[in-house]
Structures are given as C-alpha cells and as structure tokens.
Design a protein around this motif. Structure first.
Motif, PDB file in Angstrom:
ATOM      1  N   PRO A 182     -74.161  55.296   2.567  1.00 19.33           N
ATOM      2  CA  PRO A 182     -72.734  55.620   2.738  1.00 19.33           C
ATOM      3  C   PRO A 182     -71.896  55.254   1.520  1.00 19.33           C
ATOM      4  N   LEU A 183     -72.294  54.202   0.813  1.00 18.80           N
ATOM      5  CA  LEU A 183     -71.568  53.843  -0.409  1.00 18.80           C
ATOM      6  C   LEU A 183     -71.777  54.888  -1.502  1.00 18.80           C
ATOM      7  N   LEU A 184     -73.000  55.424  -1.571  1.00 17.75           N
ATOM      8  CA  LEU A 184     -73.264  56.486  -2.546  1.00 17.75           C
ATOM      9  C   LEU A 184     -72.446  57.739  -2.218  1.00 17.75           C
ATOM     10  N   VAL A 185     -72.332  58.050  -0.928  1.00 19.15           N
ATOM     11  CA  VAL A 185     -71.531  59.215  -0.530  1.00 19.15           C
ATOM     12  C   VAL A 185     -70.072  59.007  -0.925  1.00 19.15           C
ATOM     13  N   GLY A 186     -69.520  57.838  -0.635  1.00 25.68           N
ATOM     14  CA  GLY A 186     -68.137  57.555  -1.003  1.00 25.68           C
ATOM     15  C   GLY A 186     -67.918  57.604  -2.499  1.00 25.68           C
ATOM     16  N   THR A 187     -68.864  57.049  -3.265  1.00 27.30           N
ATOM     17  CA  THR A 187     -68.752  57.079  -4.725  1.00 27.30           C
ATOM     18  C   THR A 187     -68.801  58.505  -5.258  1.00 27.30           C
ATOM     19  N   ALA A 188     -69.761  59.288  -4.743  1.00 28.47           N
ATOM     20  CA  ALA A 188     -69.887  60.678  -5.206  1.00 28.47           C
ATOM     21  C   ALA A 188     -68.660  61.505  -4.834  1.00 28.47           C
ATOM     22  N   LEU A 189     -68.131  61.288  -3.637  1.00 27.86           N
ATOM     23  CA  LEU A 189     -66.989  62.087  -3.171  1.00 27.86           C
ATOM     24  C   LEU A 189     -65.751  61.832  -4.033  1.00 27.86           C
TER      25      LEU A 189
ATOM     26  N   THR B 177     -65.659  60.608  -7.019  1.00 30.55           N
ATOM     27  CA  THR B 177     -65.907  61.007  -8.410  1.00 30.55           C
ATOM     28  C   THR B 177     -65.781  62.512  -8.586  1.00 30.55           C
ATOM     29  N   VAL B 178     -66.298  63.282  -7.625  1.00 30.79           N
ATOM     30  CA  VAL B 178     -66.193  64.748  -7.721  1.00 30.79           C
ATOM     31  C   VAL B 178     -64.727  65.186  -7.686  1.00 30.79           C
ATOM     32  N   ILE B 179     -63.945  64.581  -6.795  1.00 24.42           N
ATOM     33  CA  ILE B 179     -62.516  64.924  -6.736  1.00 24.42           C
ATOM     34  C   ILE B 179     -61.828  64.568  -8.056  1.00 24.42           C
ATOM     35  N   ALA B 180     -62.165  63.413  -8.596  1.00 29.07           N
ATOM     36  CA  ALA B 180     -61.554  62.988  -9.860  1.00 29.07           C
ATOM     37  C   ALA B 180     -61.890  63.946 -10.998  1.00 29.07           C
TER      38      ALA B 180
ATOM     39  N   LEU C  57     -57.886  58.588  -9.370  1.00 28.41           N
ATOM     40  CA  LEU C  57     -58.959  58.375 -10.353  1.00 28.41           C
ATOM     41  C   LEU C  57     -58.925  59.475 -11.420  1.00 28.41           C
ATOM     42  N   GLY C  58     -58.705  60.713 -10.965  1.00 31.10           N
ATOM     43  CA  GLY C  58     -58.622  61.814 -11.921  1.00 31.10           C
ATOM     44  C   GLY C  58     -57.471  61.652 -12.891  1.00 31.10           C
ATOM     45  N   VAL C  59     -56.315  61.224 -12.364  1.00 39.03           N
ATOM     46  CA  VAL C  59     -55.170  60.988 -13.248  1.00 39.03           C
ATOM     47  C   VAL C  59     -55.496  59.900 -14.275  1.00 39.03           C
ATOM     48  N   MET C  60     -56.229  58.897 -13.829  1.00 40.50           N
ATOM     49  CA  MET C  60     -56.555  57.785 -14.724  1.00 40.50           C
ATOM     50  C   MET C  60     -57.463  58.218 -15.872  1.00 40.50           C
ATOM     51  N   ILE C  61     -58.405  59.134 -15.614  1.00 39.24           N
ATOM     52  CA  ILE C  61     -59.367  59.493 -16.666  1.00 39.24           C
ATOM     53  C   ILE C  61     -58.934  60.722 -17.463  1.00 39.24           C
TER      54      ILE C  61
ATOM     55  N   VAL D 159     -68.476  63.109 -19.748  1.00 43.16           N
ATOM     56  CA  VAL D 159     -69.405  62.121 -19.199  1.00 43.16           C
ATOM     57  C   VAL D 159     -68.812  60.718 -19.268  1.00 43.16           C
ATOM     58  N   LEU D 160     -68.070  60.430 -20.347  1.00 44.95           N
ATOM     59  CA  LEU D 160     -67.414  59.124 -20.415  1.00 44.95           C
ATOM     60  C   LEU D 160     -66.369  58.986 -19.302  1.00 44.95           C
ATOM     61  N   GLY D 161     -65.623  60.071 -19.041  1.00 44.55           N
ATOM     62  CA  GLY D 161     -64.694  60.044 -17.917  1.00 44.55           C
ATOM     63  C   GLY D 161     -65.413  59.870 -16.598  1.00 44.55           C
ATOM     64  N   LEU D 162     -66.566  60.520 -16.452  1.00 39.41           N
ATOM     65  CA  LEU D 162     -67.372  60.365 -15.238  1.00 39.41           C
ATOM     66  C   LEU D 162     -67.816  58.915 -15.050  1.00 39.41           C
ATOM     67  N   SER D 163     -68.268  58.306 -16.130  1.00 36.06           N
ATOM     68  CA  SER D 163     -68.706  56.910 -16.042  1.00 36.06           C
ATOM     69  C   SER D 163     -67.546  55.998 -15.653  1.00 36.06           C
ATOM     70  N   ARG D 164     -66.350  56.276 -16.192  1.00 35.55           N
ATOM     71  CA  ARG D 164     -65.178  55.478 -15.829  1.00 35.55           C
ATOM     72  C   ARG D 164     -64.836  55.641 -14.354  1.00 35.55           C
ATOM     73  N   ALA D 165     -64.963  56.874 -13.855  1.00 38.60           N
ATOM     74  CA  ALA D 165     -64.648  57.119 -12.447  1.00 38.60           C
ATOM     75  C   ALA D 165     -65.650  56.415 -11.537  1.00 38.60           C
TER      76      ALA D 165
END
Length: 301
Positions: free
Chosen positions: A74-81, A83-86, A161-165, A216-222
C-alpha cells in the motif's frame, strides 16, 4: 624554421597539487559516505527480515503482530500515485516554461523570469504542505472543481508535489535547450521551418538527454519528498488507486513511525530501515535507468 612553443605541462604551478588532493579527498569522501549510508541501512533491515517473512512485508494489508505494520505494497501504491500526479503536472508545465525561456523569451524577460521560477524551489516543503491542506483541497478541488475528496488525499499531495518540482524540470531543461548550437536552429530556419517547428523537431530532440535527466531528477525529488505527502496525503495504508482518498507513501510512513517510540532493535524499529532500503533501491534503479537513457541519446556538439 619557426621555434616550437614551450612545453608548459611540466612547469610547476603553485598550489596545483593541493587542489588535486582536495578534489580527490572530496570524491573519496562522497564514496565513503554513500557506502556508510548503505551499511547503516542494510544491517537493521536484515534483522527485520530475520523475524518477518517477505510475504508479510510485500502483503497488501497488515497481518501478524499489532506492534508493527509490515505491509509495504500500500505504501508503494501511495508513492506511485502521488508521483504520477506530480509528473503529470510538472513535466508539461516545466518543459513549456523551459521552451519559452530558451526559444521565445527576450534576454531581458529571461533574466527576470528564470530566477522567479527557481524561487519556487526555495519554498520550505512544510509551507507547501499547508498550501495543500488549506488551499488546494478546500478551494481548488472541493470549490473550483467540485470534487468529493477527503481532507487528506492523493490529489492535493500530488498537485503540490508537482508545483514543487516544476523549477527543477524547467531550469535544467532550459539549460539543456539553450546548450543546443545556434547552427541547428539556423539550418532549420534555412529549410523554411518556423519557430515552433524548429523548437519541437530540432531543438527538443537535440536536447533530449538533458531534458530526460531533468525529468528523472524531478521524479526522484517527488519520490523522496516527505513533508508534503505526510501533511496532505494522509496516514492510511490504501491499495485503492482513487486519488480522492487518503494514501500513505513510503516517506510518510517513515516520518510518522519514526517518532522515537520504537525501542532500538525492535521489529518496528528495524522495519523503518527495511522501508528505507526499499526506497533506496527504487531510487537507485530510477537513476540507473536515467543514466543509461542519457548515455544512449547524448549528442556531443
């Protein structure tokens, strides 16, 4: 016959050896710190897996003892969700800003706009968290878009998160686009292409490796961001992919659980390192894929 130029390579330069030594020590210290971090994480993680089977760790819901919550999927799902939105928000906006700054903006406008965009990167993440809780969720999502979302939800966490990166994607992509030689643009214009065609079909493909590295750097930050997802994403392990529901990410789990209430050496304490090790492996894989991609499409001018 003209005299050959003097060989300056063997002429001693004051301080050169000291500078070399400092650079070597800096590189060596970086490597040692990396291995030290890995060693510090691996040992407690191994102790965790001695007591908890992999099946419980990679389960969809918590089973076993009440003292710890081993399910990590469930933590992986939350992280992926989140991150994809960001990325869905940051990549088009960041890349669009980079194209404007590189190809369309005047030098005067670029001088003012680029530092302004980069100011977003200096905002503390806790401020972003409050922004998500008290503006994005009640005003934007519930008010403007009339969405039925919980007080904490993946939409708000992912959007902020998207605004941040955005500054990361925009700034690095703009650097990559600006590094494309002007001769390529002039050749495109000479063939009759307009500015938009030149930007999308010549400049962007030529800078693809740099743009990919920025994304990818933005992805890693997210993936690694903690405060925003802890405040806005919620603290509920959730396998649902509905962004309107609260979701706990891996970093939020670590931040919430590591409150000093877990005795050192206990299963709950070691689980923090197991989740951290999994997060490290995921980030390492993302970076490895990024390096391979950049090397594959890198173009030297």
């Amino acid at each position: 016959m003209p005299a050959s130029p003097p060989d300056l390579s063997r002429r001693p330069r004051p301080g050169e050896q000291v500078i070399k030594a400092v650079l070597v020590l800096s590189a060596g210290a970086s490597i040692l710190i990396t291995f030290g971090i890995i060693a510090a994480v691996i040992e407690p993680a191994l102790h965790f897996f001695e007591e908890v089977p992999f099946g419980q760790f990679f389960a969809t819901e918590d089973i076993g003892s009440r003292e710890y919550r081993p399910a990590v999927l469930p933590l992986l799902v939350g992280t992926a969700l989140t991150t994809v939105i960001a990325l869905a928000l940051a990549v088009p906006l960041g890349l669009g800003a980079a194209m404007y700054l590189s190809e369309y903006a005047s030098p005067r406008a670029r001088k003012w706009l680029k530092p302004t965009v980069e100011l977003l990167a200096g905002v503390p993440s806790v401020v972003y968290g409050f922004f998500a809780l008290f503006f994005v969720t009640p005003v934007v999502l519930q008010g403007w878009f009339n969405l039925e979302v919980n007080f904490t939800n993946a939409w708000a966490a992912g959007i902020v998160l998207g605004v941040m990166i955005i500054p990361t994607v925009a700034s690095l992509s703009e650097d990559a686009l600006s590094a494309v030689p002007m001769a390529l643009r002039q050749g495109s214009y000479a063939m009759g292409a307009n500015r938009m065609q030149t930007t999308l079909r010549v400049v962007l493909p030529a800078a693809l490796s740099g743009v990919a590295a920025a994304i990818v750097l933005g992805l890693s930050r997210a993936v690694g961001e903690t405060m925003i997802v802890t405040m806005a994403g919620g603290a509920v392990k959730n396998m649902s992919v509905d962004p309107s529901e609260p979701h706990m990410t891996m970093t939020a789990f670590i931040a919430i659980t590591a409150q000093g209430e877990n005795p050192v050496g206990s299963v709950s304490y070691n689980m923090l390192f197991a989740v951290g090790l999994l997060l490290f492996i995921i980030t390492f894989i993302i970076n490895a894929i990024s390096i391979a991609f950049v090397r594959r499409f890198r173009q030297a001018y």
